[in-house]
Scaffold this active site. Sequence first.
Site, short mmCIF file in Angstrom:
data_model
loop_
_atom_site.label_atom_id
_atom_site.label_comp_id
_atom_site.label_asym_id
_atom_site.label_seq_id
_atom_site.Cartn_x
_atom_site.Cartn_y
_atom_site.Cartn_z
N ASN A 16 0.65 -1.22 0.05
CA ASN A 16 0.01 0.00 -0.03
C ASN A 16 0.73 1.41 -0.05
O ASN A 16 0.51 2.22 -0.53
CB ASN A 16 -0.83 -0.10 1.07
N LEU A 95 -2.49 2.66 17.88
CA LEU A 95 -2.08 4.00 18.07
C LEU A 95 -2.35 4.43 19.44
O LEU A 95 -3.71 4.06 19.91
CB LEU A 95 -2.33 5.22 17.31
N HIS A 111 -8.02 -0.74 5.93
CA HIS A 111 -8.32 -1.85 6.89
C HIS A 111 -9.30 -2.62 5.63
O HIS A 111 -10.05 -2.22 4.97
CB HIS A 111 -9.17 -1.41 7.86
N ASP A 147 -10.14 0.85 14.76
CA ASP A 147 -10.78 0.75 13.31
C ASP A 147 -12.29 1.28 13.62
O ASP A 147 -13.29 0.85 12.59
CB ASP A 147 -10.86 -0.65 12.84
C1 GAR Z 1 -3.13 -4.80 3.98
O1 GAR Z 1 -4.05 -5.54 3.57
C2 GAR Z 1 -3.75 -3.86 4.95
O2 GAR Z 1 -5.49 -3.46 4.63
C3 GAR Z 1 -3.64 -4.66 6.24
O3 GAR Z 1 -2.52 -5.10 6.14
C4 GAR Z 1 -2.11 -5.26 5.00
C5 GAR Z 1 -0.88 -4.60 4.48
O4 GAR Z 1 -0.18 -5.01 3.43
N1 GAR Z 1 -3.94 -3.56 7.37
C6 GAR Z 1 -4.45 -4.30 8.58
O5 GAR Z 1 -4.85 -5.30 8.65
C7 GAR Z 1 -4.35 -3.15 9.75
N2 GAR Z 1 -5.45 -3.55 10.67
P1 GAR Z 1 0.76 -4.26 2.79
O6 GAR Z 1 2.06 -4.04 4.04
O7 GAR Z 1 1.14 -4.93 1.44
O8 GAR Z 1 0.46 -2.65 2.39
#
Ligand code: GAR
Length: 208
Positions: A16, A95, A111, A147
């Site tokens: 991301n 956080l 999320h 969240d």
């Molecule tokens: C993503 O799917 C994001 O939505 C999730 O972790 C992944 C990170 O992927 N975040 C959460 O679950 C936060 N609670 P990335 O490191 O490839 O962006």
Amino acid sequence: MEKKRIACCISGRGSNFKAILDAVNTNEIQGEIVLVVTDNPGAEGLSYAHENGIRSETVVRKKGEPRYEYFERIIRLFEEYGVDLICLAGFMKVLSGNIVSRYRNRIINIHPALLPSFPGEKAQRQAVEYGVKVSGCTVHFVDEGVDTGPIILQEAVPVEDGDTEETLAARILKKEHVLFPRAVKLFCSDMLTVEGRFVRVSDRGLGC
Ligand code: GAR
């Protein structure tokens, strides 16, 4: 309009962060990523920072360090770099209140579920195990809850027969890579207004 100074917080793969970085590099987003913060020295996503000459800081929580103090150290970095916007791009720590109040409505999280369904960890697994037919992703401002903050954008994906946590996560991730940069673009173009729980998106056309 001045470019916003963006910090991205990552804990792992950083896809991301990469999606936001790509949108910055093509000037889709009126902003500059000035800092990447990670709590994990082995985060794979740090490579994107290195390749793009972006400063990165690894901030590991010390044994017994109160959360408040841990995040004070991170706040000091944000202040040092003059950060306007913080993107939690797969940052796997909740956080503490000091950072949320210091940067109210300037911290955005992605999320992998349609909130308020399936908050917290392993959202894709929760969705598969619950048997929902639709899930998706949510970009929201961060408040004191887990969240629970005001929702900026959401996008749905179908849950298909035979989906596993992994297949659903992959389908959702594709949407995340579109939705998160879009929300960052809206923020950086001053097109978001928060009124209580509601995030209003200004109706100037965006084409992204
Ligand atoms: C993503 O799917 C994001 O939505 C999730 O972790 C992944 C990170 O992927 N975040 C959460 O679950 C936060 N609670 P990335 O490191 O490839 O962006």
